[in-house]
Enzyme design. Structure first.
Site, PDB file in Angstrom:
ATOM      1  N   ALA A  66       0.750  -1.302  -0.042  1.00 53.68           N
ATOM      2  CA  ALA A  66      -0.036  -0.078   0.077  1.00 53.68           C
ATOM      3  C   ALA A  66       0.874   1.102   0.053  1.00 53.68           C
ATOM      4  O   ALA A  66       1.958   1.283   0.567  1.00 53.68           O
ATOM      5  CB  ALA A  66      -0.785  -0.245   1.177  1.00 53.68           C
ATOM      6  N   GLY A 111       0.347  -4.785   0.703  1.00 48.72           N
ATOM      7  CA  GLY A 111      -0.562  -4.854  -0.009  1.00 48.72           C
ATOM      8  C   GLY A 111      -0.339  -5.721  -1.284  1.00 48.72           C
ATOM      9  O   GLY A 111      -1.287  -6.181  -2.073  1.00 48.72           O
ATOM     10  N   GLU A 114      -0.745  -9.298  -0.433  1.00 47.35           N
ATOM     11  CA  GLU A 114      -2.448  -9.425  -0.089  1.00 47.35           C
ATOM     12  C   GLU A 114      -2.902  -9.297  -1.474  1.00 47.35           C
ATOM     13  O   GLU A 114      -4.169 -10.306  -1.795  1.00 47.35           O
ATOM     14  CB  GLU A 114      -2.827  -8.203   0.606  1.00 47.35           C
ATOM     15  CG  GLU A 114      -2.447  -8.208   2.079  1.00 47.35           C
ATOM     16  CD  GLU A 114      -2.811  -7.002   2.966  1.00 47.35           C
ATOM     17  OE1 GLU A 114      -2.448  -5.928   2.402  1.00 47.35           O
ATOM     18  OE2 GLU A 114      -3.496  -7.260   3.976  1.00 47.35           O
ATOM     19  N   GLU A 134       4.399  -4.708   7.210  1.00 48.71           N
ATOM     20  CA  GLU A 134       3.832  -3.669   7.948  1.00 48.71           C
ATOM     21  C   GLU A 134       3.895  -3.324   9.372  1.00 48.71           C
ATOM     22  O   GLU A 134       4.195  -1.986   9.898  1.00 48.71           O
ATOM     23  CB  GLU A 134       1.920  -3.936   7.924  1.00 48.71           C
ATOM     24  CG  GLU A 134       1.388  -3.838   6.589  1.00 48.71           C
ATOM     25  CD  GLU A 134       1.530  -5.275   5.728  1.00 48.71           C
ATOM     26  OE1 GLU A 134       2.220  -6.168   6.405  1.00 48.71           O
ATOM     27  OE2 GLU A 134       0.857  -5.326   4.858  1.00 48.71           O
TER      28      GLU A 134
HETATM   29  N1  COA Z   1       4.600   3.103  -0.678  1.00 49.07           N
HETATM   30  C1  COA Z   1       5.051   4.272  -1.339  1.00 49.07           C
HETATM   31  N2  COA Z   1       6.204   4.172  -2.072  1.00 49.07           N
HETATM   32  C2  COA Z   1       6.860   3.258  -1.913  1.00 49.07           C
HETATM   33  C3  COA Z   1       6.539   1.992  -1.655  1.00 49.07           C
HETATM   34  C4  COA Z   1       5.317   1.759  -0.872  1.00 49.07           C
HETATM   35  N3  COA Z   1       4.979   0.804  -0.368  1.00 49.07           N
HETATM   36  N4  COA Z   1       7.501   1.179  -1.802  1.00 49.07           N
HETATM   37  C5  COA Z   1       8.565   1.907  -2.451  1.00 49.07           C
HETATM   38  N5  COA Z   1       8.008   3.061  -2.822  1.00 49.07           N
HETATM   39  C6  COA Z   1       8.730   4.294  -3.617  1.00 49.07           C
HETATM   40  C7  COA Z   1       9.987   4.626  -2.615  1.00 49.07           C
HETATM   41  O1  COA Z   1       9.680   5.671  -1.860  1.00 49.07           O
HETATM   42  C8  COA Z   1      10.795   5.195  -3.898  1.00 49.07           C
HETATM   43  O2  COA Z   1      10.356   6.431  -4.301  1.00 49.07           O
HETATM   44  P1  COA Z   1      11.412   7.839  -4.619  1.00 49.07           P
HETATM   45  O3  COA Z   1      12.021   7.231  -5.649  1.00 49.07           O
HETATM   46  O4  COA Z   1      10.246   8.954  -5.009  1.00 49.07           O
HETATM   47  O5  COA Z   1      11.821   7.953  -3.349  1.00 49.07           O
HETATM   48  C9  COA Z   1      10.814   4.284  -4.997  1.00 49.07           C
HETATM   49  O6  COA Z   1       9.542   3.804  -4.668  1.00 49.07           O
HETATM   50  C10 COA Z   1      11.773   3.273  -5.087  1.00 49.07           C
HETATM   51  O7  COA Z   1      11.933   2.505  -3.928  1.00 49.07           O
HETATM   52  P2  COA Z   1      13.112   2.209  -3.136  1.00 49.07           P
HETATM   53  O8  COA Z   1      12.928   2.128  -1.660  1.00 49.07           O
HETATM   54  O9  COA Z   1      14.022   3.397  -3.447  1.00 49.07           O
HETATM   55  O10 COA Z   1      13.787   0.963  -3.852  1.00 49.07           O
HETATM   56  P3  COA Z   1      14.940  -0.122  -2.988  1.00 49.07           P
HETATM   57  O11 COA Z   1      15.221  -0.824  -4.010  1.00 49.07           O
HETATM   58  O12 COA Z   1      15.903   0.527  -2.434  1.00 49.07           O
HETATM   59  O13 COA Z   1      13.785  -0.881  -2.088  1.00 49.07           O
HETATM   60  C11 COA Z   1      11.930  -1.935  -1.285  1.00 49.07           C
HETATM   61  C12 COA Z   1      12.707  -1.742  -2.464  1.00 49.07           C
HETATM   62  C13 COA Z   1      10.657  -2.743  -1.660  1.00 49.07           C
HETATM   63  C14 COA Z   1      12.675  -2.847  -0.193  1.00 49.07           C
HETATM   64  C15 COA Z   1      11.630  -0.650  -0.486  1.00 49.07           C
HETATM   65  O14 COA Z   1      11.082   0.244  -1.404  1.00 49.07           O
HETATM   66  C16 COA Z   1      10.584  -0.893   0.667  1.00 49.07           C
HETATM   67  O15 COA Z   1      10.886  -1.457   1.633  1.00 49.07           O
HETATM   68  N6  COA Z   1       9.149  -0.394   0.429  1.00 49.07           N
HETATM   69  C17 COA Z   1       8.259  -0.716   1.325  1.00 49.07           C
HETATM   70  C18 COA Z   1       7.547  -2.022   1.521  1.00 49.07           C
HETATM   71  C19 COA Z   1       6.568  -1.848   2.640  1.00 49.07           C
HETATM   72  O16 COA Z   1       6.866  -1.624   3.641  1.00 49.07           O
HETATM   73  N7  COA Z   1       5.441  -2.514   1.960  1.00 49.07           N
HETATM   74  C20 COA Z   1       4.239  -2.297   2.718  1.00 49.07           C
HETATM   75  C21 COA Z   1       3.497  -1.283   3.048  1.00 49.07           C
HETATM   76  S1  COA Z   1       2.113  -1.205   4.099  1.00 49.07           S
END
Ligand code: COA
Length: 260
Positions: A66, A111, A114, A134
């Site tokens: 999400a 999400g 999910e 989460e």
């Molecule tokens: N919501 C909003 N934006 C997200 C996102 C999310 N769930 N997951 C990734 N993004 C965005 C990042 O903020 C970044 O945006 P920006 O370039 O404008 O700063 C872009 O996507 C790329 O992500 P980034 O974190 O730079 O990539 P990465 O390869 O370093 O890491 C992940 C990848 C998946 C490990 C990391 O993005 C992450 O932990 N995401 C969240 C996962 C999460 O907690 N999901 C559950 C949400 S309830």
């Protein structure tokens, strides 16, 4: 690709729906949830569509969760509404009357997992990472993750993924029964389409019978579930496809199903 957060294309009987926010790793904001719901409604209502393939745009992610930026400022009632919006989409997918395959091409987190779990089959790239992180945000899954993961993989795996929040790799997800198949990234598309095309040739009313019966059986006791199965089984004898399938077997030829 357009600017729309969701794109869909019909390739013969297969409808491919793509979450299209690759710069945000396809994170699900409210607009994307709404666009996905509209795309699945369209696929459900299109008689030419027999199978749906759901995936994420770009090389890295199916869906990374999400949208955290959108959630960060929500108040409790807005958080509840966001959860309901997500749950409505997942339930629509789960109860679609035609098979939905998640082609998990990278991160399927929060999400994203999910969403994949609401689909009927999950084919994952060997590079995919799956999880319910989460807890690391001071949250819990809100789009059905606690409930679908529990039903799919059991209590131990659900508590591990949701309490620890660490992603697992595709091989472990296969071992836990969270995904159906793991294939090399280069083969993901071909393998998913091979399965989609097989389903597209199958008898649509029988596919629907399986989906309805498994959905119903997952939510009721054995007696009710068996009765429902019997009713669905009997219903199949009213279809042209059942006559064609049995006749083709006896005539040693391939059946041609029409969905009637
Ligand atoms: N919501 C909003 N934006 C997200 C996102 C999310 N769930 N997951 C990734 N993004 C965005 C990042 O903020 C970044 O945006 P920006 O370039 O404008 O700063 C872009 O996507 C790329 O992500 P980034 O974190 O730079 O990539 P990465 O390869 O370093 O890491 C992940 C990848 C998946 C490990 C990391 O993005 C992450 O932990 N995401 C969240 C996962 C999460 O907690 N999901 C559950 C949400 S309830």
């Amino acid at each position: 690709m357009t600017d729309s957060p969701v794109t869909f294309v019909n390739q013969a009987a297969v409808c491919r729906i793509t979450v299209n926010r690759p710069d945000k790793l396809n994170a699900l904001n409210a607009a994307t949830l709404d666009a996905l719901l509209a795309a699945f409604e369209a696929a459900a209502g299109d008689a030419a569509t027999r199978v749906v393939v759901l995936t994420g745009a770009g090389e890295k992610a199916f869906v990374a969760g999400a949208d955290i930026a959108e959630m960060a400022g929500l108040r409790p009632t807005e958080g509840r509404d966001f959860s309901q919006r997500g749950q409505r989409l997942m339930r629509r997918i789960e109860t679609l009357p035609k098979p939905v395959i998640a082609m998990v091409n990278g991160f399927a987190l929060g999400g994203g997992l999910e969403l994949a779990m609401a689909c009927h089959l999950r084919i994952a790239s060997d590079t995919a990472k799956l999880g319910q992180p989460e807890i690391n945000l001071g949250l819990i899954p809100g789009f059905g993750g606690t409930q679908r993961l529990l039903r799919l993989a059991g209590r131990a795996a659900t508590l591990e993924l949701c309490l620890l929040g660490a992603p697992i790799d595709a091989a472990r997800a296969l071992h836990l029964g969270i995904v159906n198949r793991v294939v090399a990234g280069a083969d993901l598309e071909a393998e998913t389409m091979r399965i989609a095309e097989q389903l597209a040739r199958s008898a649509p009313l029988a596919l629907r019978g399986v989906l309805d019966t498994v959905n119903t059986g997952g939510e009721c006791g054995i007696e009710e579930g068996l009765q429902y199965e019997t009713a669905q089984f009997g219903l199949m004898f009213s279809t042209d496809d059942m006559r064609e399938g049995t006749k083709a077997f006896l005539e040693r030829r391939k059946p041609v199903f029409t969905g009637r």
